[in-house]
Design a protein around this motif. Structure first.
Motif, PDB file in Angstrom:
ATOM      1  N   PHE A  31      -4.222  -3.699  -1.664  1.00 55.08           N
ATOM      2  CA  PHE A  31      -3.721  -3.265  -2.856  1.00 55.08           C
ATOM      3  C   PHE A  31      -2.116  -2.965  -2.478  1.00 55.08           C
ATOM      4  N   HIS A  32      -1.509  -3.520  -3.716  1.00 59.52           N
ATOM      5  CA  HIS A  32       0.088  -3.222  -3.940  1.00 59.52           C
ATOM      6  C   HIS A  32       0.210  -2.218  -4.943  1.00 59.52           C
ATOM      7  N   ILE A  33       0.690  -1.082  -4.339  1.00 60.28           N
ATOM      8  CA  ILE A  33       0.647   0.209  -5.128  1.00 60.28           C
ATOM      9  C   ILE A  33       2.211   0.259  -5.503  1.00 60.28           C
ATOM     10  N   VAL A  34       2.407   0.836  -6.627  1.00 61.57           N
ATOM     11  CA  VAL A  34       3.923   1.137  -7.130  1.00 61.57           C
ATOM     12  C   VAL A  34       3.881   2.646  -7.445  1.00 61.57           C
ATOM     13  N   LEU A  35       4.733   3.341  -6.867  1.00 62.93           N
ATOM     14  CA  LEU A  35       4.716   4.851  -6.996  1.00 62.93           C
ATOM     15  C   LEU A  35       6.242   5.030  -8.170  1.00 62.93           C
TER      16      LEU A  35
ATOM     17  N   SER B  78      -5.385   9.737   1.587  1.00 65.38           N
ATOM     18  CA  SER B  78      -5.694   8.870   2.938  1.00 65.38           C
ATOM     19  C   SER B  78      -5.639   7.714   3.162  1.00 65.38           C
ATOM     20  N   LEU B  79      -4.777   7.043   2.312  1.00 70.89           N
ATOM     21  CA  LEU B  79      -4.574   5.545   2.338  1.00 70.89           C
ATOM     22  C   LEU B  79      -3.460   5.058   3.496  1.00 70.89           C
TER      23      LEU B  79
ATOM     24  N   ILE C 294       9.131  -0.871  -6.034  1.00 69.75           N
ATOM     25  CA  ILE C 294       8.826  -0.724  -4.411  1.00 69.75           C
ATOM     26  C   ILE C 294       7.425  -0.896  -4.505  1.00 69.75           C
ATOM     27  N   TYR C 295       6.729  -1.799  -3.801  1.00 67.45           N
ATOM     28  CA  TYR C 295       5.327  -2.044  -3.440  1.00 67.45           C
ATOM     29  C   TYR C 295       4.847  -1.293  -2.031  1.00 67.45           C
ATOM     30  N   HIS C 296       3.932  -0.798  -2.163  1.00 62.40           N
ATOM     31  CA  HIS C 296       3.276  -0.081  -0.892  1.00 62.40           C
ATOM     32  C   HIS C 296       1.900  -0.856  -0.699  1.00 62.40           C
ATOM     33  N   ILE C 297       1.758  -1.661   0.321  1.00 58.91           N
ATOM     34  CA  ILE C 297       0.634  -2.037   0.720  1.00 58.91           C
ATOM     35  C   ILE C 297      -0.534  -1.308   1.587  1.00 58.91           C
ATOM     36  N   VAL C 298      -1.690  -1.003   0.795  1.00 55.16           N
ATOM     37  CA  VAL C 298      -2.833  -0.277   1.412  1.00 55.16           C
ATOM     38  C   VAL C 298      -4.003  -1.145   1.643  1.00 55.16           C
ATOM     39  N   ASP C 299      -4.892  -0.725   2.471  1.00 55.48           N
ATOM     40  CA  ASP C 299      -6.073  -1.759   2.554  1.00 55.48           C
ATOM     41  C   ASP C 299      -7.283  -1.234   1.658  1.00 55.48           C
ATOM     42  N   LYS C 300      -7.350  -0.197   0.977  1.00 58.50           N
ATOM     43  CA  LYS C 300      -8.222   0.353   0.106  1.00 58.50           C
ATOM     44  C   LYS C 300      -7.565   0.776  -1.412  1.00 58.50           C
TER      45      LYS C 300
END
Length: 399
Positions: free
Chosen positions: A29-33, A54-55, A67-73
């Motif tokens: 999952f590519h998350i943008v804050l 918790s990710l 800015i993209y943050h890659i997480v596994d869930k």
């Protein structure tokens, strides 16, 4: 556009933000804050890692001012998520990156050498400088000056000058962007365009230590470490020196002389051993030649060895066939089956042809010429059969 908190406060370890978009790509999952203190990879500096709630954040990158943050869930909460930076990793990057600025500035100050390459790795940092050569004395001068900059604890400022002010600054290198140009200033010592993270004072870099260098094309690549990396580097080296000194029963300051003495003695002993081995092979070759079976005035030396160096057997065979009317049929059982078929120059038997006929018996490959053929195979149990067949062919068809 993501608000970049790491530029406003490089020491920010925790913050809260809102997730404004999330996209699943190949199971991640590519998350943008809306705002972030996570530094994205770029400019030679690796990205930050840490957690969003918790990710686990394993990678951060920037694209189209986001800015993209890659997480596994998949995130379940979107607002006021608690974010934490892996501070040990971030501070390490800050130490190494500012250390690079300092070291690059010192190379330019002392030797007018530009930095044309930079890589911040997980263990070491490298820069490529425009020098054709680098002596140990020059490296020590650069290292000394760099550490004086550290020890003087100079202020590190980030500047956003307008075009007029930018033209007045003594930049070490031109900026790579046209807008929002950020300059890192080390208190009148160095001005460099940079988008990375750095401590606020040079003293936080800690020790700067050049480890080694090598020529890369037309430049010199410098490998170095700063701060905690330099401490770890010193720790294991000091531990090794201490252990070596204890083994040699000498003082740590005498370790180099002690090792050089051992090295010199080792090479002298190796020369003596080589000389003695040569003598032993001469005696062995003579004994095998004298004791060989004779068939119509031709001496056939037939023998299979277990766990004997194949190169040594080749040398032994060469010594034997230097004598007249000799045929050598050697087998060696090592990790694989190996065979040598050799003959004196006076004997007109094509050893290569014979080898080709018998090597298939032990799944062998190889070859040679009329007087020497050799090779190996994987069927150790059939080596003796192959060697006997070679002997039978020679005796029955050629002698």
């Amino acid at each position: 556009m993501t608000k970049k908190l790491f530029f406003k406060n490089v020491y920010l370890k925790e913050f809260t933000a809102n997730i404004i978009s999330k996209e699943e790509i190949e199971g991640e999952f590519h998350i943008v804050l809306d705002q972030t203190a996570f530094y994205p990879e770029g400019g030679g500096q690796p990205c930050d890692t840490g957690t969003i709630d918790s990710l686990k954040v394993c990678y951060v990158y920037e694209k189209d001012n986001k800015i993209y943050h890659i997480v596994d869930k998949k995130p379940t909460k979107l607002n006021n998520v608690k974010c934490t930076i892996d501070w040990e990793k971030r501070f390490d990057h800050m130490q190494q990156h500012l250390g690079q600025h300092i070291l690059s500035a010192c190379f330019e100050e002392l030797f007018d050498a530009e930095t044309v390459g930079f890589h911040l790795g997980t263990a070491f940092v490298t820069i490529d400088v425009t020098l054709s050569d680098l002596s140990n004395d020059q490296a020590q001068k650069v290292e000394y000056l760099a550490n004086q900059v550290v020890f003087n604890n100079l202020r590190v400022n980030q500047l956003y000058p307008n075009p007029s002010k930018l033209s007045e600054l003594p930049l070490r290198k031109p900026p790579k962007v046209d807008k929002n140009i950020r300059i890192i200033e080390i208190d009148q010592f160095d001005f460099s365009p940079c988008g990375g993270t750095h401590p606020s004072y040079t003293g936080e870099v800690g020790l700067i230590k050049i480890r080694k260098w090598e020529k890369i094309r037309n430049n010199i690549r410098i490998e170095f470490v700063c701060g905690n990396r330099a401490l770890k580097d010193f720790t294991w080296k000091n531990d090794y020196i201490y252990k070596i000194a204890n083994l040699l029963s000498i003082k740590d300051l005498d370790v180099l002389n002690g090792i050089e003495k051992i090295y010199s003695n080792y090479h002298s002993q190796q020369k003596e051993i080589k000389k003695l081995k040569e003598q032993l092979l001469n005696y062995e070759a003579f004994a095998l030649y004298q004791e060989a079976d004779i068939h119509k005035e031709i001496k056939i030396i037939y023998k299979i060895y277990d766990n004997r160096d194949f190169n040594e057997l080749r040398t032994l065979a060469t010594k034997i066939i230097s004598k007249p009317n000799a045929i050598v049929l050697f087998g060696a059982r090592n990790k694989k089956a190996q065979m040598i078929l050799s003959s004196s120059k006076q004997i007109e038997i094509n050893m290569n042809e014979i080898f080709k006929k018998v090597c298939i018996i032990f799944n062998g490959k190889g070859g040679g010429n009329n007087h020497n053929a050799q090779g190996g195979g994987d069927n150790l149990s059939k080596l003796e059969d192959a060697l006997k067949e070679a002997k039978n062919i020679i005796i029955n068809q050629y002698i």
